[in-house]
Scaffold this motif. Structure first.
Motif, PDB file in Angstrom:
ATOM      1  N   ASN A 326      -7.887  -3.276 -48.133  1.00 15.88           N
ATOM      2  CA  ASN A 326      -7.234  -1.982 -48.399  1.00 15.88           C
ATOM      3  C   ASN A 326      -8.128  -1.123 -49.279  1.00 15.88           C
ATOM      4  OD1 ASN A 326      -4.918  -2.277 -46.955  1.00 15.88           O
ATOM      5  ND2 ASN A 326      -3.591  -2.742 -48.693  1.00 15.88           N
ATOM      6  N   ASP A 354     -10.241   0.160 -57.386  1.00 12.83           N
ATOM      7  CA  ASP A 354     -11.135   0.974 -56.554  1.00 12.83           C
ATOM      8  C   ASP A 354     -11.182   2.405 -57.074  1.00 12.83           C
ATOM      9  OD1 ASP A 354      -9.107   2.692 -55.332  1.00 12.83           O
ATOM     10  OD2 ASP A 354      -8.452   0.896 -54.240  1.00 12.83           O
ATOM     11  N   SER A 379      -4.084   5.769 -42.002  1.00 14.31           N
ATOM     12  CA  SER A 379      -4.032   4.318 -41.937  1.00 14.31           C
ATOM     13  C   SER A 379      -4.341   3.855 -40.517  1.00 14.31           C
ATOM     14  CB  SER A 379      -2.652   3.830 -42.376  1.00 14.31           C
ATOM     15  OG  SER A 379      -2.383   2.576 -41.844  1.00 14.31           O
ATOM     16  N   THR A 385      -1.717  -1.284 -39.848  1.00 13.40           N
ATOM     17  CA  THR A 385      -0.400  -1.341 -39.230  1.00 13.40           C
ATOM     18  C   THR A 385       0.704  -1.191 -40.268  1.00 13.40           C
ATOM     19  OG1 THR A 385      -0.372  -3.710 -39.501  1.00 13.40           O
ATOM     20  CG2 THR A 385      -1.175  -2.873 -37.409  1.00 13.40           C
ATOM     21  N   GLY A 386       0.352  -1.243 -41.535  1.00 11.74           N
ATOM     22  CA  GLY A 386       1.373  -1.112 -42.579  1.00 11.74           C
ATOM     23  C   GLY A 386       2.081  -2.423 -42.882  1.00 11.74           C
ATOM     24  N   LEU A 387       1.494  -3.537 -42.436  1.00 13.26           N
ATOM     25  CA  LEU A 387       2.148  -4.825 -42.700  1.00 13.26           C
ATOM     26  C   LEU A 387       1.427  -5.623 -43.789  1.00 13.26           C
ATOM     27  CD1 LEU A 387       2.914  -5.841 -39.017  1.00 13.26           C
ATOM     28  CD2 LEU A 387       4.567  -5.231 -40.762  1.00 13.26           C
ATOM     29  N   GLY A 388       0.218  -5.178 -44.117  1.00 10.99           N
ATOM     30  CA  GLY A 388      -0.616  -5.932 -45.056  1.00 10.99           C
ATOM     31  C   GLY A 388       0.073  -6.231 -46.382  1.00 10.99           C
ATOM     32  N   LEU A 389       0.594  -5.198 -47.026  1.00 12.92           N
ATOM     33  CA  LEU A 389       1.190  -5.426 -48.351  1.00 12.92           C
ATOM     34  C   LEU A 389       2.536  -6.145 -48.277  1.00 12.92           C
ATOM     35  CD1 LEU A 389       0.196  -2.180 -50.283  1.00 12.92           C
ATOM     36  CD2 LEU A 389      -0.770  -4.466 -50.501  1.00 12.92           C
TER      37      LEU A 389
END
Ligand SMILES: Nc1ncnc2c1ncn2[C@@H]1O[C@H](COP(=O)(O)OP(=O)(O)OP(=O)(O)O)[C@@H](O)[C@H]1O
Ligand SMILES: [Mg+2]
Length: 437
Positions: A326, A354, A379, A385-389
Protein backbone atom coordinates in the motif's frame (compact mmCIF):
# COMPACT_ATOMS: atom_id res chain seq x y z
CA UNK A 1 -54.65 34.79 67.68
CA UNK A 2 -58.32 34.05 67.14
CA UNK A 3 -58.14 31.31 69.64
CA UNK A 4 -56.54 33.56 72.29
CA UNK A 5 -59.32 36.09 71.76
CA UNK A 6 -61.92 33.42 72.07
CA UNK A 7 -60.50 32.24 75.41
CA UNK A 8 -60.20 35.84 76.58
CA UNK A 9 -63.84 36.54 75.79
CA UNK A 10 -65.04 33.32 77.52
CA UNK A 11 -63.02 34.07 80.63
CA UNK A 12 -64.22 37.69 80.70
CA UNK A 13 -67.86 36.67 80.34
CA UNK A 14 -67.43 34.00 83.05
CA UNK A 15 -65.80 36.60 85.27
CA UNK A 16 -68.64 39.10 84.80
CA UNK A 17 -71.36 36.48 85.43
CA UNK A 18 -69.30 35.13 88.36
CA UNK A 19 -69.07 38.62 89.88
CA UNK A 20 -72.82 39.04 89.48
CA UNK A 21 -73.61 35.77 91.21
CA UNK A 22 -70.66 36.14 93.61
CA UNK A 23 -68.62 33.09 92.41
CA UNK A 24 -66.08 34.45 89.89
CA UNK A 25 -63.29 31.89 90.58
CA UNK A 26 -65.64 28.95 90.21
CA UNK A 27 -67.08 30.14 86.95
CA UNK A 28 -63.65 30.93 85.45
CA UNK A 29 -62.48 27.47 86.49
CA UNK A 30 -65.55 25.88 84.89
CA UNK A 31 -64.96 27.73 81.64
CA UNK A 32 -61.28 26.73 81.57
CA UNK A 33 -62.16 23.10 82.29
CA UNK A 34 -64.79 23.19 79.54
CA UNK A 35 -62.25 24.59 77.13
CA UNK A 36 -59.72 21.92 78.08
CA UNK A 37 -62.36 19.25 77.55
CA UNK A 38 -63.09 20.58 74.10
CA UNK A 39 -59.39 20.52 73.24
CA UNK A 40 -59.10 16.95 74.46
CA UNK A 41 -62.12 15.90 72.40
CA UNK A 42 -60.65 17.43 69.29
CA UNK A 43 -57.29 15.76 69.94
CA UNK A 44 -59.08 12.45 70.23
CA UNK A 45 -60.98 13.10 67.02
CA UNK A 46 -57.71 13.85 65.26
CA UNK A 47 -56.08 10.74 66.65
CA UNK A 48 -58.97 8.53 65.63
CA UNK A 49 -59.16 10.08 62.19
CA UNK A 50 -55.44 9.61 61.54
CA UNK A 51 -55.58 6.10 62.92
CA UNK A 52 -58.50 5.04 60.78
CA UNK A 53 -56.86 6.75 57.86
CA UNK A 54 -59.45 5.49 55.44
CA UNK A 55 -62.10 7.96 56.40
CA UNK A 56 -62.35 10.34 53.54
CA UNK A 57 -63.49 13.53 55.20
CA UNK A 58 -61.98 15.10 58.26
CA UNK A 59 -64.09 15.38 61.47
CA UNK A 60 -66.04 18.55 61.81
CA UNK A 61 -64.90 21.16 64.22
CA UNK A 62 -64.58 24.89 64.66
CA UNK A 63 -61.80 27.39 65.15
CA UNK A 64 -58.19 26.37 65.16
CA UNK A 65 -59.08 22.68 65.07
CA UNK A 66 -61.06 23.11 61.91
CA UNK A 67 -58.00 24.77 60.31
CA UNK A 68 -55.76 21.93 61.48
CA UNK A 69 -58.15 19.27 60.13
CA UNK A 70 -58.52 21.03 56.79
CA UNK A 71 -54.76 21.50 56.41
CA UNK A 72 -54.02 17.86 57.15
CA UNK A 73 -56.80 16.84 54.79
CA UNK A 74 -55.29 18.94 52.01
CA UNK A 75 -51.86 17.38 52.58
CA UNK A 76 -53.41 13.93 52.47
CA UNK A 77 -55.18 14.67 49.22
CA UNK A 78 -52.00 15.93 47.66
CA UNK A 79 -50.14 12.80 48.79
CA UNK A 80 -52.85 10.55 47.44
CA UNK A 81 -52.67 12.23 44.07
CA UNK A 82 -48.90 11.92 43.95
CA UNK A 83 -49.10 8.27 44.92
CA UNK A 84 -51.64 7.58 42.21
CA UNK A 85 -49.41 9.30 39.65
CA UNK A 86 -46.34 7.38 40.78
CA UNK A 87 -48.29 4.14 40.73
CA UNK A 88 -49.40 4.83 37.18
CA UNK A 89 -45.87 5.66 36.14
CA UNK A 90 -44.57 2.50 37.73
CA UNK A 91 -47.22 0.48 35.93
CA UNK A 92 -46.34 2.06 32.63
CA UNK A 93 -42.64 1.42 33.24
CA UNK A 94 -43.34 -2.19 34.12
CA UNK A 95 -45.50 -2.65 31.07
CA UNK A 96 -42.73 -1.20 28.92
CA UNK A 97 -40.02 -3.45 30.36
CA UNK A 98 -42.33 -6.42 30.08
CA UNK A 99 -42.96 -5.66 26.43
CA UNK A 100 -39.24 -5.36 25.73
CA UNK A 101 -37.94 -8.21 23.58
CA UNK A 102 -34.55 -7.93 25.28
CA UNK A 103 -34.06 -9.77 28.55
CA UNK A 104 -33.47 -7.40 31.45
CA UNK A 105 -32.26 -8.56 34.87
CA UNK A 106 -31.61 -6.27 37.84
CA UNK A 107 -28.62 -7.45 39.86
CA UNK A 108 -27.54 -6.45 43.37
CA UNK A 109 -23.94 -5.37 44.02
CA UNK A 110 -23.25 -9.03 44.90
CA UNK A 111 -24.56 -10.17 41.52
CA UNK A 112 -27.70 -11.64 42.99
CA UNK A 113 -30.84 -11.60 40.87
CA UNK A 114 -33.33 -9.03 42.14
CA UNK A 115 -35.87 -8.58 39.36
CA UNK A 116 -36.34 -9.63 35.74
CA UNK A 117 -38.76 -9.11 32.88
CA UNK A 118 -40.67 -11.91 31.13
CA UNK A 119 -38.19 -11.97 28.21
CA UNK A 120 -35.43 -12.75 30.71
CA UNK A 121 -37.54 -15.60 32.00
CA UNK A 122 -37.72 -17.01 28.50
CA UNK A 123 -34.23 -16.32 27.19
CA UNK A 124 -32.31 -17.14 30.37
CA UNK A 125 -34.73 -19.67 31.80
CA UNK A 126 -35.40 -17.72 35.02
CA UNK A 127 -38.41 -18.72 37.04
CA UNK A 128 -40.14 -16.98 39.93
CA UNK A 129 -39.68 -17.35 42.90
CA UNK A 130 -37.03 -20.06 42.50
CA UNK A 131 -34.35 -17.78 41.10
CA UNK A 132 -34.86 -14.63 43.16
CA UNK A 133 -31.72 -13.97 45.16
CA UNK A 134 -29.68 -16.53 43.20
CA UNK A 135 -26.26 -15.52 42.01
CA UNK A 136 -26.27 -14.87 38.27
CA UNK A 137 -22.98 -16.78 37.91
CA UNK A 138 -24.72 -19.95 39.20
CA UNK A 139 -27.30 -19.64 36.51
CA UNK A 140 -25.17 -18.74 33.50
CA UNK A 141 -22.34 -21.18 33.83
CA UNK A 142 -20.49 -20.38 30.62
CA UNK A 143 -16.74 -19.90 31.42
CA UNK A 144 -16.61 -16.81 29.19
CA UNK A 145 -19.37 -15.20 31.24
CA UNK A 146 -17.63 -15.93 34.54
CA UNK A 147 -14.56 -14.17 33.18
CA UNK A 148 -16.62 -11.26 31.88
CA UNK A 149 -18.29 -10.88 35.27
CA UNK A 150 -15.00 -11.13 37.13
CA UNK A 151 -13.31 -8.65 34.79
CA UNK A 152 -15.67 -5.99 36.09
CA UNK A 153 -15.04 -3.66 33.17
CA UNK A 154 -18.44 -3.00 31.74
CA UNK A 155 -17.69 -0.33 29.20
CA UNK A 156 -20.43 -1.36 26.81
CA UNK A 157 -18.68 -4.48 25.57
CA UNK A 158 -20.89 -7.50 25.10
CA UNK A 159 -20.25 -11.22 25.19
CA UNK A 160 -21.88 -13.80 22.92
CA UNK A 161 -22.85 -17.17 24.33
CA UNK A 162 -25.50 -19.88 24.05
CA UNK A 163 -28.61 -19.45 26.17
CA UNK A 164 -28.62 -21.49 29.42
CA UNK A 165 -32.25 -22.34 28.64
CA UNK A 166 -31.70 -23.55 25.09
CA UNK A 167 -28.34 -24.35 23.51
CA UNK A 168 -29.61 -23.50 20.02
CA UNK A 169 -30.34 -19.90 20.97
CA UNK A 170 -27.40 -17.49 20.80
CA UNK A 171 -27.40 -14.52 23.12
CA UNK A 172 -25.46 -11.31 23.20
CA UNK A 173 -25.07 -10.36 26.85
CA UNK A 174 -23.94 -7.15 28.42
CA UNK A 175 -23.87 -5.65 31.87
CA UNK A 176 -24.65 -1.99 32.43
CA UNK A 177 -23.79 -0.45 35.81
CA UNK A 178 -26.27 2.07 37.25
CA UNK A 179 -27.30 3.71 40.52
CA UNK A 180 -25.34 2.71 43.60
CA UNK A 181 -23.35 -0.37 42.59
CA UNK A 182 -26.43 -1.81 40.93
CA UNK A 183 -26.10 -3.67 37.67
CA UNK A 184 -28.43 -4.34 34.82
CA UNK A 185 -27.90 -7.44 32.72
CA UNK A 186 -29.28 -7.13 29.21
CA UNK A 187 -29.45 -10.11 26.87
CA UNK A 188 -30.50 -10.09 23.24
CA UNK A 189 -31.38 -13.02 21.01
CA UNK A 190 -28.91 -12.92 18.11
CA UNK A 191 -29.62 -16.39 16.70
CA UNK A 192 -31.12 -15.01 13.51
CA UNK A 193 -28.35 -12.50 13.04
CA UNK A 194 -25.70 -15.15 13.53
CA UNK A 195 -27.43 -17.45 11.09
CA UNK A 196 -27.57 -14.67 8.49
CA UNK A 197 -23.93 -13.86 9.13
CA UNK A 198 -23.03 -17.51 8.64
CA UNK A 199 -25.07 -17.59 5.43
CA UNK A 200 -23.25 -14.49 4.18
CA UNK A 201 -19.89 -16.05 4.96
CA UNK A 202 -20.79 -19.35 3.31
CA UNK A 203 -22.19 -17.55 0.29
CA UNK A 204 -19.06 -15.47 -0.28
CA UNK A 205 -16.81 -18.48 0.26
CA UNK A 206 -18.85 -20.66 -2.12
CA UNK A 207 -19.10 -18.02 -4.84
CA UNK A 208 -15.37 -17.36 -4.64
CA UNK A 209 -14.61 -21.01 -4.76
CA UNK A 210 -16.91 -21.65 -7.71
CA UNK A 211 -15.40 -18.75 -9.67
CA UNK A 212 -11.90 -20.09 -9.32
CA UNK A 213 -12.09 -22.87 -11.91
CA UNK A 214 -13.79 -20.90 -14.71
CA UNK A 215 -11.28 -18.11 -14.16
CA UNK A 216 -8.36 -20.51 -14.52
CA UNK A 217 -9.85 -21.87 -17.73
CA UNK A 218 -10.42 -18.36 -19.14
CA UNK A 219 -6.88 -17.33 -18.21
CA UNK A 220 -5.49 -20.45 -19.90
CA UNK A 221 -7.34 -19.75 -23.16
CA UNK A 222 -6.35 -16.10 -23.06
CA UNK A 223 -2.72 -17.07 -22.80
CA UNK A 224 -3.06 -19.37 -25.79
CA UNK A 225 -4.82 -16.61 -27.72
CA UNK A 226 -2.13 -14.13 -26.85
CA UNK A 227 0.56 -16.41 -28.18
CA UNK A 228 -1.48 -17.00 -31.29
CA UNK A 229 -1.84 -13.35 -32.23
CA UNK A 230 1.39 -12.01 -30.75
CA UNK A 231 3.15 -11.16 -34.01
CA UNK A 232 0.20 -11.13 -36.34
CA UNK A 233 -2.69 -9.00 -35.21
CA UNK A 234 -1.74 -5.94 -33.13
CA UNK A 235 -5.37 -4.85 -32.42
CA UNK A 236 -6.39 -8.31 -31.32
CA UNK A 237 -3.28 -8.63 -29.16
CA UNK A 238 -4.15 -5.49 -27.24
CA UNK A 239 -7.68 -6.71 -26.69
CA UNK A 240 -6.45 -10.04 -25.38
CA UNK A 241 -4.00 -8.26 -23.10
CA UNK A 242 -6.77 -6.12 -21.64
CA UNK A 243 -8.84 -9.26 -21.07
CA UNK A 244 -5.88 -10.90 -19.38
CA UNK A 245 -5.44 -7.94 -17.07
CA UNK A 246 -9.08 -8.03 -16.06
CA UNK A 247 -9.12 -11.78 -15.50
CA UNK A 248 -5.99 -11.42 -13.37
CA UNK A 249 -7.77 -8.72 -11.36
CA UNK A 250 -10.73 -11.01 -10.85
CA UNK A 251 -8.44 -13.82 -9.79
CA UNK A 252 -6.91 -11.58 -7.15
CA UNK A 253 -10.32 -10.53 -5.83
CA UNK A 254 -11.35 -14.18 -5.61
CA UNK A 255 -8.12 -15.12 -3.84
CA UNK A 256 -8.54 -12.23 -1.35
CA UNK A 257 -12.16 -13.15 -0.68
CA UNK A 258 -11.20 -16.76 -0.08
CA UNK A 259 -8.42 -15.66 2.24
CA UNK A 260 -10.90 -13.49 4.18
CA UNK A 261 -13.38 -16.36 4.37
CA UNK A 262 -10.64 -18.60 5.75
CA UNK A 263 -9.58 -15.97 8.28
CA UNK A 264 -13.17 -15.63 9.47
CA UNK A 265 -14.04 -19.28 9.77
CA UNK A 266 -10.90 -21.25 10.49
CA UNK A 267 -9.99 -21.84 14.08
CA UNK A 268 -6.88 -20.04 15.30
CA UNK A 269 -4.10 -22.57 15.74
CA UNK A 270 -3.32 -23.51 19.35
CA UNK A 271 0.36 -24.04 18.55
CA UNK A 272 1.62 -21.14 16.47
CA UNK A 273 4.92 -21.53 14.66
CA UNK A 274 7.84 -19.19 15.26
CA UNK A 275 8.16 -16.87 12.26
CA UNK A 276 11.35 -15.03 11.41
CA UNK A 277 9.89 -11.59 10.88
CA UNK A 278 13.21 -9.91 9.92
CA UNK A 279 13.87 -12.25 7.00
CA UNK A 280 10.22 -12.18 5.96
CA UNK A 281 10.34 -8.37 5.89
CA UNK A 282 13.58 -8.41 3.89
CA UNK A 283 11.89 -10.52 1.22
CA UNK A 284 8.77 -8.33 1.23
CA UNK A 285 10.88 -5.19 0.83
CA UNK A 286 12.60 -6.81 -2.16
CA UNK A 287 9.18 -7.47 -3.70
CA UNK A 288 8.18 -3.90 -2.91
CA UNK A 289 11.21 -2.59 -4.78
CA UNK A 290 10.24 -4.72 -7.72
CA UNK A 291 6.70 -3.36 -7.53
CA UNK A 292 8.06 0.16 -7.37
CA UNK A 293 10.16 -0.52 -10.48
CA UNK A 294 10.88 2.65 -12.38
CA UNK A 295 9.12 4.78 -9.79
CA UNK A 296 12.21 4.20 -7.69
CA UNK A 297 10.82 4.66 -4.17
CA UNK A 298 13.44 4.74 -1.48
CA UNK A 299 12.54 1.77 0.66
CA UNK A 300 14.38 1.38 3.97
CA UNK A 301 14.10 -1.56 6.31
CA UNK A 302 15.15 -1.57 9.92
CA UNK A 303 14.35 -4.81 11.74
CA UNK A 304 15.44 -5.86 15.20
CA UNK A 305 17.64 -8.90 14.67
CA UNK A 306 16.36 -12.12 16.13
CA UNK A 307 12.95 -10.67 17.02
CA UNK A 308 10.64 -13.47 15.92
CA UNK A 309 6.91 -13.82 16.30
CA UNK A 310 4.71 -16.80 17.16
CA UNK A 311 1.99 -16.94 14.55
CA UNK A 312 0.86 -18.16 11.18
CA UNK A 313 3.48 -17.70 8.48
CA UNK A 314 1.09 -17.14 5.56
CA UNK A 315 -1.18 -14.81 7.46
CA UNK A 316 1.69 -12.69 8.77
CA UNK A 317 3.23 -12.45 5.31
CA UNK A 318 -0.12 -11.18 4.02
CA UNK A 319 -0.38 -8.68 6.88
CA UNK A 320 3.09 -7.19 6.33
CA UNK A 321 3.02 -7.21 2.55
CA UNK A 322 -0.41 -5.56 2.32
CA UNK A 323 0.77 -2.62 4.40
CA UNK A 324 4.14 -2.31 2.62
CA UNK A 325 2.63 -2.60 -0.88
CA UNK A 326 0.00 0.00 0.00
CA UNK A 327 2.80 2.39 0.93
CA UNK A 328 4.36 1.83 -2.50
CA UNK A 329 1.03 2.17 -4.30
CA UNK A 330 -0.06 5.33 -2.57
CA UNK A 331 3.27 7.14 -2.59
CA UNK A 332 4.31 9.02 -5.70
CA UNK A 333 7.52 7.91 -7.44
CA UNK A 334 10.76 8.78 -5.67
CA UNK A 335 8.99 8.95 -2.32
CA UNK A 336 10.35 7.53 0.90
CA UNK A 337 9.09 4.41 2.67
CA UNK A 338 10.42 3.35 6.04
CA UNK A 339 9.67 -0.12 7.34
CA UNK A 340 10.51 -0.87 10.98
CA UNK A 341 10.13 -3.90 13.24
CA UNK A 342 11.07 -3.55 16.89
CA UNK A 343 9.98 -4.25 20.43
CA UNK A 344 8.91 -1.73 23.06
CA UNK A 345 6.54 -1.60 26.04
CA UNK A 346 3.53 -1.92 23.71
CA UNK A 347 4.77 -5.23 22.27
CA UNK A 348 6.15 -6.09 18.85
CA UNK A 349 5.73 -3.06 16.61
CA UNK A 350 5.63 -3.24 12.83
CA UNK A 351 5.58 0.24 11.39
CA UNK A 352 5.47 1.52 7.83
CA UNK A 353 5.84 5.25 7.29
CA UNK A 354 5.53 6.73 3.82
CA UNK A 355 5.77 10.20 2.33
CA UNK A 356 2.75 9.54 0.13
CA UNK A 357 -0.63 11.08 -0.62
CA UNK A 358 -1.97 10.62 2.92
CA UNK A 359 -5.58 10.02 3.98
CA UNK A 360 -8.23 12.51 5.12
CA UNK A 361 -9.28 11.88 8.77
CA UNK A 362 -12.87 10.87 8.03
CA UNK A 363 -11.72 7.93 5.89
CA UNK A 364 -9.32 6.46 8.43
CA UNK A 365 -11.81 4.56 10.60
CA UNK A 366 -13.36 2.93 7.52
CA UNK A 367 -10.22 1.74 5.72
CA UNK A 368 -10.44 -1.80 7.09
CA UNK A 369 -13.94 -2.32 5.68
CA UNK A 370 -14.15 -4.64 2.71
CA UNK A 371 -13.91 -2.88 -0.65
CA UNK A 372 -13.48 0.50 1.01
CA UNK A 373 -11.20 2.71 -1.01
CA UNK A 374 -10.59 6.41 -0.63
CA UNK A 375 -10.26 6.96 -4.33
CA UNK A 376 -11.73 4.02 -6.23
CA UNK A 377 -10.28 5.12 -9.60
CA UNK A 378 -6.78 5.51 -8.26
CA UNK A 379 -6.83 2.28 -6.31
CA UNK A 380 -8.22 0.35 -9.27
CA UNK A 381 -5.64 1.77 -11.65
CA UNK A 382 -3.07 0.46 -9.19
CA UNK A 383 -4.65 -2.97 -9.26
CA UNK A 384 -6.29 -2.58 -5.84
CA UNK A 385 -9.49 -4.29 -4.77
CA UNK A 386 -9.98 -2.69 -1.36
CA UNK A 387 -9.62 -5.98 0.50
CA UNK A 388 -6.02 -5.62 1.66
CA UNK A 389 -6.64 -3.80 4.93
CA UNK A 390 -9.68 -5.98 5.72
CA UNK A 391 -7.28 -8.94 5.58
CA UNK A 392 -4.80 -7.00 7.74
CA UNK A 393 -7.49 -6.40 10.37
CA UNK A 394 -8.50 -10.05 10.50
CA UNK A 395 -4.94 -11.33 10.71
CA UNK A 396 -4.29 -8.94 13.57
CA UNK A 397 -7.47 -10.03 15.31
CA UNK A 398 -6.34 -13.64 15.08
CA UNK A 399 -2.93 -12.74 16.53
CA UNK A 400 -4.26 -10.58 19.37
CA UNK A 401 -2.85 -7.44 17.78
CA UNK A 402 -4.22 -4.07 16.75
CA UNK A 403 -3.79 -1.57 13.95
CA UNK A 404 -3.03 2.12 14.33
CA UNK A 405 -3.20 4.54 11.46
CA UNK A 406 -1.82 8.06 11.53
CA UNK A 407 -2.09 10.15 8.45
CA UNK A 408 -2.40 13.63 7.09
CA UNK A 409 -3.65 14.47 3.64
CA UNK A 410 -0.67 15.16 1.39
CA UNK A 411 1.85 14.54 4.16
CA UNK A 412 2.17 10.76 4.21
CA UNK A 413 0.90 8.01 6.48
CA UNK A 414 2.05 5.72 9.25
CA UNK A 415 0.49 2.26 9.50
CA UNK A 416 1.39 0.49 12.73
CA UNK A 417 0.59 -3.10 13.66
CA UNK A 418 1.14 -3.85 17.33
CA UNK A 419 1.44 -7.49 18.37
CA UNK A 420 1.28 -8.76 21.94
CA UNK A 421 4.54 -9.19 23.84
CA UNK A 422 3.71 -12.77 24.76
CA UNK A 423 3.96 -13.75 21.09
CA UNK A 424 7.50 -12.41 20.70
CA UNK A 425 10.52 -14.71 20.66
CA UNK A 426 14.18 -13.76 20.73
CA UNK A 427 16.37 -15.86 18.49
CA UNK A 428 20.14 -15.51 18.22
CA UNK A 429 20.86 -14.19 14.76
CA UNK A 430 22.80 -11.49 12.96
CA UNK A 431 21.27 -8.08 12.45
CA UNK A 432 19.20 -8.00 9.30
CA UNK A 433 19.14 -4.56 7.84
CA UNK A 434 19.46 -3.58 4.28
CA UNK A 435 20.52 -0.37 2.82
CA UNK A 436 18.70 2.42 1.18
CA UNK A 437 17.88 1.60 -2.42
N1 LIG B 1 -0.21 4.14 2.72
C1 LIG B 1 -1.36 4.65 2.26
N2 LIG B 1 -1.44 5.95 1.89
C2 LIG B 1 -2.60 6.46 1.42
N3 LIG B 1 -3.75 5.77 1.31
C3 LIG B 1 -3.74 4.49 1.68
C4 LIG B 1 -2.56 3.84 2.17
N4 LIG B 1 -2.86 2.58 2.48
C5 LIG B 1 -4.17 2.42 2.17
N5 LIG B 1 -4.70 3.55 1.69
C6 LIG B 1 -6.11 3.77 1.30
O1 LIG B 1 -6.88 2.76 1.88
C7 LIG B 1 -7.65 2.08 0.90
C8 LIG B 1 -7.84 0.65 1.31
O2 LIG B 1 -6.62 -0.05 1.29
P1 LIG B 1 -6.63 -1.60 0.97
O3 LIG B 1 -5.25 -2.09 1.04
O4 LIG B 1 -7.66 -2.22 1.83
O5 LIG B 1 -7.18 -1.66 -0.51
P2 LIG B 1 -6.44 -1.43 -1.88
O6 LIG B 1 -5.00 -1.14 -1.66
O7 LIG B 1 -7.23 -0.41 -2.62
O8 LIG B 1 -6.61 -2.81 -2.60
P3 LIG B 1 -5.90 -4.23 -2.25
O9 LIG B 1 -7.02 -5.10 -1.82
O10 LIG B 1 -5.29 -4.67 -3.52
O11 LIG B 1 -4.90 -3.98 -1.17
C9 LIG B 1 -6.87 2.27 -0.38
O12 LIG B 1 -7.71 2.18 -1.50
C10 LIG B 1 -6.31 3.66 -0.22
O13 LIG B 1 -7.26 4.61 -0.61
MG1 LIG C 1 -3.84 -2.55 -0.45
Amino acid sequence: MDEAWRIGVFVAVALVIGLIIGQPALLVLLVILGYLGWQLRNLRLLQRWLKEGKRFHPPESVGVWDDVFQEIYRLQQRNRKRKRKLGKMLNRFQEATEAMPDATVVLTPDDEIEWWNPSAGELLGLSYPRDTGQRIGNLIRHPGFAEYLRGGEFDGSAIDLPSPADERVSLSLRIVPYGKNQRLLIARDITRMQRLEQMRRDFVANVSHELRTPLTVVAGYLEAMEEECRDRDEGMRRMVEAMQQQSERMRRIVEDLLMLARLETERVSDSPEPVSVPSMLAAICEDARRLSGEEAHRIELEAEAGLWLQGNDGELRSLFSNIVFNAVRYTPGGGEIRVRWFEDERGGVFEVADSGIGIAPHHISRLTERFYRVDVGRSRSRGGTGLGLAIVKHVLLRHGGRLEIESELGAGSIFRAILPTKRLAHVQQNQISDDVV
